[in-house]
Design an enzyme around this catalytic site. Sequence first.
Site, PDB file in Angstrom:
ATOM      1  N   SER A  82     -14.073  40.639  73.014  1.00  0.00           N
ATOM      2  CA  SER A  82     -15.365  40.691  72.314  1.00  0.00           C
ATOM      3  C   SER A  82     -16.535  41.217  73.145  1.00  0.00           C
ATOM      4  O   SER A  82     -17.574  41.541  72.577  1.00  0.00           O
ATOM      5  CB  SER A  82     -15.742  39.302  71.819  1.00  0.00           C
ATOM      6  OG  SER A  82     -15.155  39.084  70.577  1.00  0.00           O
ATOM      7  N   LYS A  85     -18.116  44.450  72.115  1.00  0.00           N
ATOM      8  CA  LYS A  85     -19.022  44.557  70.958  1.00  0.00           C
ATOM      9  C   LYS A  85     -20.431  44.973  71.375  1.00  0.00           C
ATOM     10  O   LYS A  85     -21.126  45.676  70.645  1.00  0.00           O
ATOM     11  CB  LYS A  85     -19.079  43.214  70.217  1.00  0.00           C
ATOM     12  CG  LYS A  85     -17.752  42.819  69.567  1.00  0.00           C
ATOM     13  CD  LYS A  85     -17.770  41.370  69.107  1.00  0.00           C
ATOM     14  CE  LYS A  85     -16.463  40.961  68.428  1.00  0.00           C
ATOM     15  NZ  LYS A  85     -16.393  39.522  68.141  1.00  0.00           N
ATOM     16  N   TYR A 259     -21.639  33.204  70.639  1.00  0.00           N
ATOM     17  CA  TYR A 259     -21.148  32.620  69.377  1.00  0.00           C
ATOM     18  C   TYR A 259     -22.009  31.424  68.966  1.00  0.00           C
ATOM     19  O   TYR A 259     -23.224  31.454  69.112  1.00  0.00           O
ATOM     20  CB  TYR A 259     -19.677  32.215  69.501  1.00  0.00           C
ATOM     21  CG  TYR A 259     -18.778  33.287  70.041  1.00  0.00           C
ATOM     22  CD1 TYR A 259     -18.679  34.516  69.388  1.00  0.00           C
ATOM     23  CD2 TYR A 259     -18.030  33.092  71.178  1.00  0.00           C
ATOM     24  CE1 TYR A 259     -17.833  35.503  69.876  1.00  0.00           C
ATOM     25  CE2 TYR A 259     -17.183  34.078  71.663  1.00  0.00           C
ATOM     26  CZ  TYR A 259     -17.098  35.274  70.995  1.00  0.00           C
ATOM     27  OH  TYR A 259     -16.271  36.231  71.477  1.00  0.00           O
ATOM     28  N   VAL A 277     -12.662  36.484  74.266  1.00  0.00           N
ATOM     29  CA  VAL A 277     -11.588  35.523  74.114  1.00  0.00           C
ATOM     30  C   VAL A 277     -10.567  35.575  75.274  1.00  0.00           C
ATOM     31  O   VAL A 277      -9.795  34.646  75.478  1.00  0.00           O
ATOM     32  CB  VAL A 277     -10.955  35.732  72.707  1.00  0.00           C
ATOM     33  CG1 VAL A 277      -9.958  36.881  72.713  1.00  0.00           C
ATOM     34  CG2 VAL A 277     -10.372  34.498  72.135  1.00  0.00           C
TER      35      VAL A 277
HETATM   36  N1  GLN Z   1      -9.631  40.610  69.388  1.00  0.00           N
HETATM   37  C1  GLN Z   1     -10.362  39.435  69.076  1.00  0.00           C
HETATM   38  C2  GLN Z   1     -10.511  39.339  67.561  1.00  0.00           C
HETATM   39  O1  GLN Z   1     -10.889  40.305  66.955  1.00  0.00           O
HETATM   40  C3  GLN Z   1     -11.697  39.428  69.745  1.00  0.00           C
HETATM   41  C4  GLN Z   1     -12.398  38.132  69.546  1.00  0.00           C
HETATM   42  C5  GLN Z   1     -13.106  37.607  70.755  1.00  0.00           C
HETATM   43  O2  GLN Z   1     -12.970  38.028  71.904  1.00  0.00           O
HETATM   44  N2  GLN Z   1     -13.854  36.564  70.504  1.00  0.00           N
HETATM   45  O3  GLN Z   1     -10.240  38.302  66.997  1.00  0.00           O
END
Ligand code: GLN
Length: 338
Positions: A82, A85, A259, A277
């Site tokens: 994530s 992003k 988050y 994650v």
């Molecule tokens: N690949 C993960 C997803 O799309 C990324 C989510 C994350 O890092 N929080 O669920």
Amino acid sequence: MTLTPDIRLTPSFAPAPISIDLLQSVLEELYAQYRSLQSGKIADYIPELAKMNPDWFSICVTTVDGQQFGVGDREQQFTIQSISKVFVHGLALEDHGRDRVLAKVGVEPTGDAFNAIVLDEQSKRPYNPMVNAGAIATTSLIKGNGATDRLNRMLTMFQRYIGHEPYIDMPTFMSERTTGHRNRAMAHLMLNFGMIDEKIDEALDLYFQQCSLLVDCRDLATMAATLANRGKNPLTGVQAVPACYVRDILSVMYTCGMYNFAGEWAYKVGLPAKSGVSGGIIVVVPDRLGIAVFSPLLDARGNSARGVRVCEELSQRFGLHLFECVMPGSPFGKDAIS
Ligand code: GLN
């Protein structure tokens, strides 16, 4: 009308300089202190993440003048997940400008989990570019002549931030793609409301590819330092994103990057940040440095458990909170700050 003569237009207490010598020793101290923290759980929704070693741990810093510090498994590669992003949001801003991106993706924190299947009731926009729905919408905005061109533009963007050739981890990409049913559901929901373009499979592939970018902790610190340095990579001198969009990127990181922990993070750490994650966290100290922590054990909100603790300590010890007021005689004075 007379103007009050004593309105101050400059802050009364400018941020104090950080002692570089002290920084390396504090990183070593925090590493030793938090290494034994075993709380949290490794993400296991795909085998590539589940096989990460829970002991992996690294803390790295890159300053805006290009100095690098670090401890632990600095060269251990992992997928960015994530944290990507943030940078894809920057590319979407570059491709379309602030207003068009804002028309498609909001900038409101959600309080929901990062993978919640939810859109704003009124506008039908995903809440922000840092949750999955918003990130998929942002990724769908990346320009290019077909899937390969879009991927190449994205990889070139990442290269500007990391300063070397970027690679995608194919097994992770394939697993994300075969198991990403929630992400697919979000894309369909947004397509239903006309919020994203019809080519949802292409957008989803690009999203899974961006999550599968391989980085190490030093790369992440340099990416954060590039944002701290108004978009210019401090190691290569390359402008990774136009300086005018750094404000937008950091604002969204500040309010939404951690988050449903973003509020408490802003309160305690007080710096724009983003977690992923796989256990990475990047933190931007504007005009000063980029910090990255990597440790795959995640807390209940999906943030690196050691990473959160290390960043709380670094912010406190060096008085890095954006709204910190370093008063003469404050505890941050003497030994923490030269
Ligand atoms: N690949 C993960 C997803 O799309 C990324 C989510 C994350 O890092 N929080 O669920």
